[in-house]
Structure formats: structure tokens, C-alpha cells
Scaffold this active site. Structure first.
Site, short mmCIF file in Angstrom:
data_model
loop_
_atom_site.label_atom_id
_atom_site.label_comp_id
_atom_site.label_asym_id
_atom_site.label_seq_id
_atom_site.Cartn_x
_atom_site.Cartn_y
_atom_site.Cartn_z
N HIS A 107 0.84 -1.21 0.00
CA HIS A 107 0.00 0.00 0.00
C HIS A 107 0.88 1.26 0.00
O HIS A 107 0.62 2.21 -0.73
CB HIS A 107 -0.90 0.05 1.25
N LYS B 30 -17.02 -6.74 5.88
CA LYS B 30 -15.77 -7.37 6.30
C LYS B 30 -15.56 -7.12 7.78
O LYS B 30 -15.69 -5.99 8.24
CB LYS B 30 -14.58 -6.74 5.55
N ARG C 198 -1.93 -6.30 -8.40
CA ARG C 198 -0.82 -7.21 -8.10
C ARG C 198 -0.67 -8.28 -9.17
O ARG C 198 0.38 -8.51 -9.70
CB ARG C 198 -1.04 -7.90 -6.75
N SER D 103 -3.04 -7.75 2.97
CA SER D 103 -3.30 -7.54 4.40
C SER D 103 -3.68 -8.86 5.06
O SER D 103 -3.28 -9.13 6.19
CB SER D 103 -4.44 -6.53 4.59
O1 PNS Z 1 -8.81 -2.81 0.15
P1 PNS Z 1 -10.08 -3.34 -0.46
O2 PNS Z 1 -10.89 -4.10 0.57
O3 PNS Z 1 -9.86 -4.12 -1.72
O4 PNS Z 1 -10.95 -2.03 -0.85
C1 PNS Z 1 -12.25 -2.15 -1.38
C2 PNS Z 1 -12.92 -0.77 -1.46
C3 PNS Z 1 -12.93 -0.10 -0.10
C4 PNS Z 1 -12.18 0.09 -2.44
C5 PNS Z 1 -14.38 -1.00 -1.96
O5 PNS Z 1 -15.03 -1.91 -1.14
C6 PNS Z 1 -15.19 0.30 -2.00
O6 PNS Z 1 -15.05 1.06 -2.92
N1 PNS Z 1 -16.00 0.54 -0.94
C7 PNS Z 1 -16.83 1.74 -0.83
C8 PNS Z 1 -18.30 1.42 -1.14
C9 PNS Z 1 -18.54 1.42 -2.63
O7 PNS Z 1 -18.44 2.42 -3.30
N2 PNS Z 1 -18.89 0.22 -3.15
C10 PNS Z 1 -19.11 0.03 -4.57
C11 PNS Z 1 -17.81 -0.22 -5.29
S1 PNS Z 1 -18.05 -0.37 -7.02
#
Ligand code: PNS
Length: 176
Positions: A21, A45, A94, A132
Site C-alpha cells: 500500500h 468485512k 498485483r 493484508s
Molecule cells: O482494500 P479493499 O478491501 O480491496 O478495498 C475495497 C474498497 C474499499 C475500495 C471498496 O469496497 C469500496 O469502494 N467501498 C466503498 C463502497 C462502494 O463504493 N462500493 C461500490 C464499489 S463499485
């Protein structure tokens, strides 16, 4: 008319932040005038660290980067990015296995906010295997994590997974 600030949002769970990150943050901070690292409240989560802890860890890791700020993200990412006036969303890629999920999210975010592009940065190969989840597992089982996460995060993980006294519930959900 002054030049427009090119602002990007780098969203994620950051539970906890890893060297992967940090690599993306440092590189995105060079590409944009301002980078907002958005720490998501993810109701689906179960996180090891609270939102405040994740925000604090990232503030400590990014203190040397003057154009980076850390914010919490509640609700839709696309809406947040519009509200802060971002022109881009940054995500790290990745491996091929990341692609499908990232493609789906980027496509949905484009539908919700067509003026905001998602920019993918390829994770440095040194961190291509890092996540993570894997860091948490190694830390939980007592393995060395010093090269995988920044020092303040390693400290928090060691603290979190320190042996518990008998009868105290363990944060991993296992009884001790
Ligand atoms: O680190 P991660 O868990 O891969 O991050 C995922 C994240 C936080 C980027 C995604 O879950 C997100 O965008 N959450 C906010 C809610 C949202 O907009 N959801 C629709 C995504 S298309």
C-alpha cells in the site's frame, strides 16, 4: 484562471496497511498534486483494526508525504470522489487474480461517476504476493512481518497478537 489541482483518491480497507500500500501511495503522490487515502468502513468485512486505528496507522506512515491526507470513507466511493473534487481513483494491481474484481469495481464507479477515471498502478514486484490478509495470518502465527509492513504497523500487529492471559478472548476469535 488558476491551474486546477489534480486530486486523486486511493481507497481501501487497509486492515492493516502494508508495504505494498505504501509503495502505491508514494508513487501516486508523485503523479497527482494531492492524494487522499480513503479508509473504508466496510460493513461486510470483519476488520482486525478499527477505522480509527487504520486511519492513525496510515497518518503515521504518510507523515513524510506533504501532499497526502488520510480520510475515512463511508458510503459510495464514487460519491466521495466527486465530493472531494477528485479526477481519479487509484488502485494497485498485483496479479491477474486481482483483475476481475478491479474491473468490476472500475466499471461500476465509471457508471456512477463518468468524469472520474480509475488509474491502476502495478504493484512493485517485491510486494506482488503481499496482502493484508496474509500479513495478519503470519502475524497471528508469530512469523516475522518486519519486511512486510511499516514499523508502526508491525508494532500494532505484535501488540494485537501478543499472547493473551487465560480466559481472555483472542482478537482472532479463537479462545486462548
Ligand atoms: O482494500 P479493499 O478491501 O480491496 O478495498 C475495497 C474498497 C474499499 C475500495 C471498496 O469496497 C469500496 O469502494 N467501498 C466503498 C463502497 C462502494 O463504493 N462500493 C461500490 C464499489 S463499485
Amino acid at each position: 484562471m488558476g491551474e486546477q489541482v489534480r486530486r486523486a483518491v486511493y481507497p481501501g480497507s487497509f486492515d492493516p496497511p502494508t508495504m505494498g500500500h505504501l509503495d502505491i501511495i508514494q508513487r501516486a503522490a508523485r503523479l497527482f498534486d494531492e492524494l487522499i487515502v480513503a479508509v473504508a468502513v466496510n460493513s461486510q468485512k470483519q476488520s482486525l483494526f478499527s477505522l480509527d486505528e487504520r486511519v492513525q496507522m496510515l497518518r503515521e506512515c504518510c507523515g513524510h508525504l506533504p501532499n497526502v491526507r488520510i480520510a475515512s470513507l463511508e458510503g459510495l466511493l464514487a460519491r466521495f470522489a466527486q465530493q472531494v473534487g477528485a479526477c481519479a481513483i487509484v488502485r494497485g494491481l498485483r496479479a491477474v487474480s486481482d483483475f476481475e474484481y478491479e474491473f468490476q469495481m472500475a466499471t461500476m464507479n465509471r457508471q456512477l461517476a463518468p468524469e472520474i477515471d480509475t488509474c491502476f498502478l502495478m504493484t512493485h514486484q517485491q510486494y506482488a504476493f503481499l496482502s493484508s490478509s496474509i500479513v495478519k495470518e503470519v502475524a497471528r502465527l508469530g512469523g516475522a512481518i518486519e519486511t512486510l509492513v511499516p514499523p508502526n504497523v508491525a508494532h500494532k500487529l505484535r501488540e494485537r497478537f501478543a499472547p493473551q492471559t487465560a480466559g481472555t478472548p483472542h482478537p482472532s476469535g479463537e479462545s486462548t
